[in-house]
Scaffold this active site. Sequence first.
Site, PDB file in Angstrom:
ATOM      1  N   HIS A   1       0.915  -1.433   0.136  1.00 27.64           N
ATOM      2  CA  HIS A   1       0.163   0.018   0.033  1.00 27.64           C
ATOM      3  C   HIS A   1       1.004   1.087   0.076  1.00 27.64           C
ATOM      4  O   HIS A   1       2.167   1.508   0.607  1.00 27.64           O
ATOM      5  CB  HIS A   1      -0.679  -0.158   1.297  1.00 27.64           C
ATOM      6  CG  HIS A   1      -1.977   0.509   1.568  1.00 27.64           C
ATOM      7  ND1 HIS A   1      -1.714   1.625   1.989  1.00 27.64           N
ATOM      8  CD2 HIS A   1      -3.186   0.664   1.139  1.00 27.64           C
ATOM      9  CE1 HIS A   1      -2.736   2.720   1.704  1.00 27.64           C
ATOM     10  NE2 HIS A   1      -4.387   1.997   1.741  1.00 27.64           N
TER      11      HIS A   1
ATOM     12  N   GLN B   1      -4.399  -5.357   7.246  1.00 28.24           N
ATOM     13  CA  GLN B   1      -4.751  -6.768   6.398  1.00 28.24           C
ATOM     14  C   GLN B   1      -5.451  -7.654   6.708  1.00 28.24           C
ATOM     15  O   GLN B   1      -6.374  -8.008   6.486  1.00 28.24           O
ATOM     16  CB  GLN B   1      -4.884  -5.865   5.141  1.00 28.24           C
ATOM     17  CG  GLN B   1      -4.968  -5.423   4.133  1.00 28.24           C
ATOM     18  CD  GLN B   1      -6.864  -4.451   3.676  1.00 28.24           C
ATOM     19  OE1 GLN B   1      -7.181  -5.193   3.764  1.00 28.24           O
ATOM     20  NE2 GLN B   1      -6.876  -3.028   3.614  1.00 28.24           N
TER      21      GLN B   1
ATOM     22  N   CYS C   1      -4.337   2.550  -3.884  1.00 29.30           N
ATOM     23  CA  CYS C   1      -2.973   3.165  -3.007  1.00 29.30           C
ATOM     24  C   CYS C   1      -1.871   1.828  -3.636  1.00 29.30           C
ATOM     25  O   CYS C   1      -1.057   1.315  -2.327  1.00 29.30           O
ATOM     26  CB  CYS C   1      -3.701   3.148  -1.852  1.00 29.30           C
ATOM     27  SG  CYS C   1      -4.818   5.026  -1.583  1.00 29.30           S
TER      28      CYS C   1
ATOM     29  N   LYS D   1     -10.418  -0.366  10.267  1.00 29.15           N
ATOM     30  CA  LYS D   1     -10.927  -1.897   9.786  1.00 29.15           C
ATOM     31  C   LYS D   1     -10.989  -2.971   9.941  1.00 29.15           C
ATOM     32  O   LYS D   1     -11.084  -4.258   9.838  1.00 29.15           O
ATOM     33  CB  LYS D   1      -9.283  -2.374   9.129  1.00 29.15           C
ATOM     34  CG  LYS D   1      -8.631  -1.370   7.674  1.00 29.15           C
ATOM     35  CD  LYS D   1      -7.625  -1.786   7.305  1.00 29.15           C
ATOM     36  CE  LYS D   1      -7.447  -0.457   6.347  1.00 29.15           C
ATOM     37  NZ  LYS D   1      -8.137  -0.321   4.780  1.00 29.15           N
TER      38      LYS D   1
ATOM     39  N   ASP E   1       3.553  -4.186   8.425  1.00 30.18           N
ATOM     40  CA  ASP E   1       2.129  -3.855   8.105  1.00 30.18           C
ATOM     41  C   ASP E   1       0.914  -4.584   8.122  1.00 30.18           C
ATOM     42  O   ASP E   1       0.426  -5.598   7.088  1.00 30.18           O
ATOM     43  CB  ASP E   1       2.132  -2.918   6.641  1.00 30.18           C
ATOM     44  CG  ASP E   1       0.288  -2.127   6.346  1.00 30.18           C
ATOM     45  OD1 ASP E   1       0.134  -2.548   7.168  1.00 30.18           O
ATOM     46  OD2 ASP E   1       0.581  -1.453   4.699  1.00 30.18           O
TER      47      ASP E   1
END
Length: 423
Positions: free
Chosen positions: A135, A215, A378, A238, A212
């Site tokens: 991302h 997700q 993104c 999220k 990261d």
Amino acid sequence: MSLTAEQLATITESPFKQDFPLLAQNPELTFLDSAATAQRPAVVLDAERRFYETMNANPLRGLYRLSVEATASIEEARKRIASFIGARDEKGRPQANQIVFTRNASESLNLVAHTLPEVVNLGAGDEVAITIMEHHSNLIPWQQVCRATGATLVYLRPNDDFVITQGEIEAKIGPATKIVSVTHVSNVLGVENPVAAIAARAHAMGAKLVVDGAQSVPHLPVDVRALDCDLLAFSAHKLGGPMGIGVLWGKKELLDAMPPFLTGGEMIDSVTETDAVWAPVPAKFEAGTQDAAGSYATDAAIAYLQQFGMEALEERECLLATYLTDSLAALPYIKIIGPADGSRHVGAVAFNVDGIHPHDVASILDMSGVCIRAGHHCAQPLLAWLGELSTCRASVAFYNDKADIDRLVAGLDMVWSVFHGRQ
């Protein structure tokens, strides 16, 4: 894989939608954009309001009851988050002082990009390794860092089966690598990357590993000790929490060594006319008034997930993603961007409709109350590498059901008929 009748029965209805006011009040709505932001359960909405109604005061800045309770609510949230991601000591106690609150995962990653290079003395001749799947929030900061320091940005790329192989890991992470920063789960391809293997190679080369988890944390059981990463970033929104709250977890010794990112109130121990002494972690990284209500509501969001168990939610989402992928693959005008095996998609499935722009697809679907994402997500370098300008993306969460996916398929048939007529 094709689902059995028993597996289909499991996802035919959702026992969770009643807990989400927006979904419960709009049964005609098909929300398939949870990779962008999740819906909020009522307990989260209630928690945010309860904070302002019962303990609204600036945390850390008062000795009166309201302020003390506001401060305690933040610390309890840190404990739950630490436990949720496996940040525990040898005795199993959550290491709350390793949890830093930010505005979002992007700010967490920017914090790391602005402070970690100083710790590892990043400079010309050194390398920062990321994946082509990143991302922009985990790509642009490292571009800027490399430009400023003279370091080289190196990309790990997946094979034709969308796997970052051990050979690729060893080829791209070497003695010159000082920092490795990778997404745990791609927000476009939906694939889970081999973080533990990347960690082993990074540490063998003396590099620090940043993950990261935007997700992955909402969809998978995540244990930072098992991943063996040095830093992990994710967002509350999220996973059903409020917008405007991010989390950075880091190993204590590394957080202690990193300089502050923002300066001002509450992040200091003492200040003179000529100097300042920083407060201990995590306060060192939390300048100014924090979103205490948001932290309190994030605590409620994680507690909501924990009552079901992340393993059980992951299993349900795997069935949903498999049914979604199989249903899309059955449409002759659909091209799936990513693995053909739906069980490899953690929530997100990107696709394109032959000859129809993703923006048109999303707009027409919206007329039927079907919400999907359209664009570059993104992740422009990834799409350029894949030879795509933009894609559609449908993403599921545990509160979705088979009917949501069936309505998407019916909507795509309508999209095709708008451009090509009924066949």
